[in-house]
Scaffold this motif. Structure first.
Motif, short mmCIF file in Angstrom:
data_model
loop_
_atom_site.label_atom_id
_atom_site.label_comp_id
_atom_site.label_asym_id
_atom_site.label_seq_id
_atom_site.Cartn_x
_atom_site.Cartn_y
_atom_site.Cartn_z
N SER A 184 0.85 -1.20 0.00
CA SER A 184 0.00 0.00 0.00
C SER A 184 0.88 1.25 0.00
O SER A 184 2.09 1.17 0.21
N PHE A 185 0.25 2.38 -0.25
CA PHE A 185 0.93 3.67 -0.07
C PHE A 185 -0.16 4.71 0.18
O PHE A 185 -0.87 5.11 -0.74
N TYR A 186 -0.35 5.08 1.46
CA TYR A 186 -1.38 6.07 1.80
C TYR A 186 -0.91 6.84 3.03
O TYR A 186 0.10 6.51 3.65
N ASP A 201 -3.76 -1.27 -2.11
CA ASP A 201 -3.20 -2.52 -2.64
C ASP A 201 -2.67 -2.24 -4.03
O ASP A 201 -3.41 -2.18 -4.99
N ARG A 202 -1.36 -2.02 -4.11
CA ARG A 202 -0.79 -1.68 -5.41
C ARG A 202 0.17 -2.79 -5.86
O ARG A 202 0.81 -3.45 -5.02
N PRO A 203 0.33 -2.97 -7.16
CA PRO A 203 1.34 -3.93 -7.64
C PRO A 203 2.70 -3.24 -7.58
O PRO A 203 3.02 -2.44 -8.45
N SER A 249 5.27 1.29 2.27
CA SER A 249 6.09 2.14 1.39
C SER A 249 7.38 1.39 1.08
O SER A 249 7.76 0.46 1.79
N ILE A 250 8.07 1.86 0.05
CA ILE A 250 9.38 1.27 -0.26
C ILE A 250 10.36 1.61 0.86
O ILE A 250 11.21 0.80 1.23
N GLN A 251 10.20 2.83 1.43
CA GLN A 251 11.10 3.26 2.51
C GLN A 251 11.11 2.22 3.64
O GLN A 251 12.17 1.80 4.11
N PHE A 252 9.91 1.83 4.09
CA PHE A 252 9.81 0.89 5.21
C PHE A 252 10.25 -0.52 4.80
O PHE A 252 10.85 -1.25 5.59
N ASN A 276 14.31 2.19 -6.61
CA ASN A 276 13.66 2.94 -7.66
C ASN A 276 12.24 2.41 -7.77
O ASN A 276 12.04 1.21 -7.81
N ASN A 277 11.28 3.33 -7.82
CA ASN A 277 9.87 2.91 -7.84
C ASN A 277 9.39 2.74 -9.28
O ASN A 277 9.31 3.71 -10.02
N ARG A 278 9.07 1.51 -9.65
CA ARG A 278 8.58 1.25 -11.02
C ARG A 278 7.17 0.65 -10.98
O ARG A 278 6.79 -0.16 -11.86
O1 LIG Z 1 6.80 3.67 -1.61
C1 LIG Z 1 6.65 4.83 -2.01
N1 LIG Z 1 7.30 5.85 -1.39
C2 LIG Z 1 7.18 7.15 -1.78
O2 LIG Z 1 7.81 8.06 -1.19
C3 LIG Z 1 6.33 7.41 -2.89
N2 LIG Z 1 5.95 8.54 -3.54
C4 LIG Z 1 5.12 8.20 -4.53
O3 LIG Z 1 4.61 9.01 -5.35
N3 LIG Z 1 4.91 6.85 -4.52
C5 LIG Z 1 5.66 6.33 -3.51
N4 LIG Z 1 5.84 5.05 -3.07
#
Ligand SMILES: O=c1[nH]c(=O)c2[nH]c(=O)[nH]c2[nH]1
Length: 319
Positions: A184-186, A201-203, A249-252, A276-278
């Motif tokens: 997720s990302f919210y 719920d994102r791919p 998030s990708i960060q976590f 890198n977010n793809r």
């Molecule tokens: O995992 C994510 N982190 C972000 O900081 C971010 N920003 C974004 O637009 N999408 C995402 N996804």
């Protein structure tokens, strides 16, 4: 690169030195729960090497055109390739240390060497067993892989006349991992600049490079000491965490991967990530009733994250 006494930096060298060594000594490592990897036959021990040298006495080659101390980069390439034959170890890091310290022993006016190598991966292939019972790995035929690969970089300087490793970093680069559901990302900042919808719920598709350093660089060079960390286990820990977690998030996600890596490998002093977010762009969304969705390639620009962690994070993060 080495700073000269004058404050200048200089270097020269050779890139893309392709070295295909066959029948290097096999690598054997301890297992970790997340990975089936316990070593490599090293039947093909292939690398793309970049090699650069520096030194006070090379200054006149730049400012006076005096070539008397210039080891031609063509000779460097020959030195690298021929000495690869004499390497008796089983790791990329060990190969780099072996070649560069031999070079500094041979050419006493070289004060520092900076070098790196990308391992060129070749995959084992299963072939029909001669007994007619099932399949077995061919010891002769391999498939070139264009997936993620191991790399390492190192800097050696001269101390009291002898080459010593000043810094090193090991890596797995170009991991590309997709988790089709469970990310997720919210909850991010919403203001007049926000157009991104919240996603529950994102791919999640990530490109990821992972880098690590050992507390004692000796452990990176000589697998016989028992603390070598293979990139394949780092890779497998990464995809295990991705599988296990519901990531917000990708960060976590990368932080959790880092905690697991540092837990499994107390011999590492540092782990570093570049992601890198793809994430695929949604064309037809899925629903709870129907998991089928249709997605397409995301458009640039792409987001990225960078994070460095040490063993201190384990005390704070509590793995
Ligand atoms: O995992 C994510 N982190 C972000 O900081 C971010 N920003 C974004 O637009 N999408 C995402 N996804």
């Amino acid at each position: 690169m080495l700073k000269l006494r004058s404050g200048r930096t200089l270097y020269y060298g050779k890139g893309d030195v392709l070295s295909y060594r066959t029948y290097a000594n096999p690598l054997s490592v301890k297992a970790v729960p997340e990975s089936a990897y316990t070593g490599d036959s090293n039947v093909i021990f292939a690398h793309n090497i970049t090699f650069a040298v520096s030194g006070e006495q090379l200054l006149t080659s730049f400012i006076e055109g005096d070539n008397s101390l210039v080891v031609a980069t063509d000779s460097m390439k020959n030195f690298i390739l021929r000495n690869t034959a004499a390497y008796e170890g089983s790791t990329t890091e060990g190969l780099l240390a072996f070649i560069s310290s031999k070079f500094m022993d041979r050419y006493s006016h070289i004060d520092a060497v900076e070098l790196s190598a990308d391992r060129i991966p070749f995959q084992t292939l299963e072939v029909a067993s001669p007994s007619g019972e099932g399949l077995e790995p061919s010891p002769l035929v391999y498939r070139r892989s264009h997936n993620d690969h191991t790399s390492a970089s190192m800097k050696l300087v001269r101390k009291d006349g002898a080459p010593v490793i000043e810094s090193h970093e090991c890596a797995i680069t170009d991991l590309q991992l997709i988790k089709v559901s469970g990310s997720s990302f919210y909850g991010f900042v919403r203001d007049e600049y926000t157009t991104l919808p919240e996603s529950y719920d994102r791919p999640l598709f990530i490109f990821l490079d992972v880098f690590w350093k050992y507390a004692e660089s000796e452990h990176a060079l000589d697998a016989k000491l028992g603390s070598y960390v293979p990139a394949e286990q780092i890779r497998d820990i990464t995809h295990n965490l991705f599988h296990e977690m519901k990531s917000p998030s990708i960060q976590f996600l990368i932080y959790q991967v880092g905690l697991r890596i540092l837990t499994r490998f107390p011999q590492l002093s540092e782990v570093r990530f570049e992601s890198n977010n793809r994430t695929w762009e949604t064309i037809v969304d899925n629903t709870e009733a129907d998991p089928a969705g249709v997605y397409t390639e995301p458009r640039p620009p792409f987001g990225f994250q960078g994070f460095t962690m040490t063993q201190e994070d384990l005390i704070q993060g509590g793995e």
